[in-house]
Motif scaffolding. Sequence first.
Motif, short mmCIF file in Angstrom:
data_model
loop_
_atom_site.label_atom_id
_atom_site.label_comp_id
_atom_site.label_asym_id
_atom_site.label_seq_id
_atom_site.Cartn_x
_atom_site.Cartn_y
_atom_site.Cartn_z
N GLY A 16 -3.10 0.49 10.59
CA GLY A 16 -4.52 0.51 10.87
C GLY A 16 -5.34 -0.21 9.81
O GLY A 16 -4.80 -0.83 8.89
N SER A 17 -6.66 -0.10 9.96
CA SER A 17 -7.59 -0.80 9.08
C SER A 17 -8.69 0.13 8.60
O SER A 17 -9.04 1.11 9.27
CB SER A 17 -8.23 -1.98 9.82
OG SER A 17 -7.27 -2.91 10.24
N GLY B 122 -2.95 -11.19 1.70
CA GLY B 122 -2.70 -11.40 3.12
C GLY B 122 -3.07 -10.22 3.99
O GLY B 122 -3.15 -10.34 5.22
N ARG B 123 -3.28 -9.06 3.39
CA ARG B 123 -3.65 -7.86 4.15
C ARG B 123 -5.08 -7.39 3.84
O ARG B 123 -5.75 -6.84 4.71
CB ARG B 123 -2.68 -6.72 3.86
CG ARG B 123 -1.22 -7.02 4.20
CD ARG B 123 -0.35 -5.78 4.07
NE ARG B 123 -0.32 -5.27 2.71
CZ ARG B 123 -0.68 -4.03 2.38
NH1 ARG B 123 -1.11 -3.18 3.31
NH2 ARG B 123 -0.61 -3.62 1.12
N PHE B 124 -5.49 -7.56 2.61
CA PHE B 124 -6.81 -7.13 2.17
C PHE B 124 -7.71 -8.35 1.95
O PHE B 124 -7.24 -9.40 1.50
CB PHE B 124 -6.74 -6.35 0.87
CG PHE B 124 -6.07 -5.00 0.98
CD1 PHE B 124 -5.39 -4.59 2.12
CD2 PHE B 124 -6.12 -4.12 -0.11
CE1 PHE B 124 -4.78 -3.36 2.20
CE2 PHE B 124 -5.52 -2.87 -0.04
CZ PHE B 124 -4.84 -2.49 1.11
N GLN C 266 -11.98 -5.14 2.93
CA GLN C 266 -11.43 -4.98 4.26
C GLN C 266 -9.92 -4.86 4.14
O GLN C 266 -9.26 -5.77 3.65
CB GLN C 266 -11.79 -6.16 5.14
CG GLN C 266 -11.20 -6.08 6.54
CD GLN C 266 -11.79 -4.95 7.36
OE1 GLN C 266 -13.01 -4.80 7.42
NE2 GLN C 266 -10.93 -4.17 8.01
N MET C 267 -9.39 -3.73 4.57
CA MET C 267 -7.96 -3.46 4.44
C MET C 267 -7.33 -3.40 5.82
O MET C 267 -7.77 -2.60 6.67
CB MET C 267 -7.74 -2.14 3.70
CG MET C 267 -8.44 -2.07 2.35
SD MET C 267 -8.10 -0.55 1.45
CE MET C 267 -8.86 0.64 2.54
N SER C 268 -6.34 -4.21 6.04
CA SER C 268 -5.65 -4.26 7.32
C SER C 268 -4.15 -4.07 7.11
O SER C 268 -3.67 -4.18 5.98
CB SER C 268 -5.91 -5.60 8.01
OG SER C 268 -7.29 -5.83 8.18
N SER C 269 -3.45 -3.80 8.20
CA SER C 269 -2.00 -3.57 8.14
C SER C 269 -1.66 -2.58 7.04
O SER C 269 -0.75 -2.80 6.24
CB SER C 269 -1.27 -4.91 7.90
OG SER C 269 -1.55 -5.84 8.91
#
Length: 124
Positions: free
Chosen positions: A15-16, A65-67, A81-84
């Motif tokens: 999630g994010s 690559g994720r944040f 923004q935090m993803s994966s």
Amino acid sequence: VQLQASGGGLVQAGGSLRLSCAASERTFIGYVMGWFRQAPGKEREFVAAIKWSGGMTYYADSVKGRFTISRDNAKNTVYLQMSSLKPGDTALYYCASKLSPWTIPTTEASYDYWGQGTQVTVSS
């Protein structure tokens, strides 16, 4: 300078979340805003940083690559923004500020002003 971090919460793996750090006053010229995190039983570690002027960014390898770190000058606010997201990202996240016109510091001791922290919990 006072910093107010917000946006943490509980999210499932993959999630994010978006964290925010609002500064009490304009700290543009020469300042760097950073995000750090501290998991239980571990030392506080660098996550990402951005220069207010110019927007240069720097990331820890573990989040590259994720944040994504960004800033909104009009709102005196920096975002993460935090993803994966992974369970290993679970930690108390802090924002920090440092007057540093030439470099982007990555050590905790380099930063002068700190927010209160916001908890991010990633469930598997």
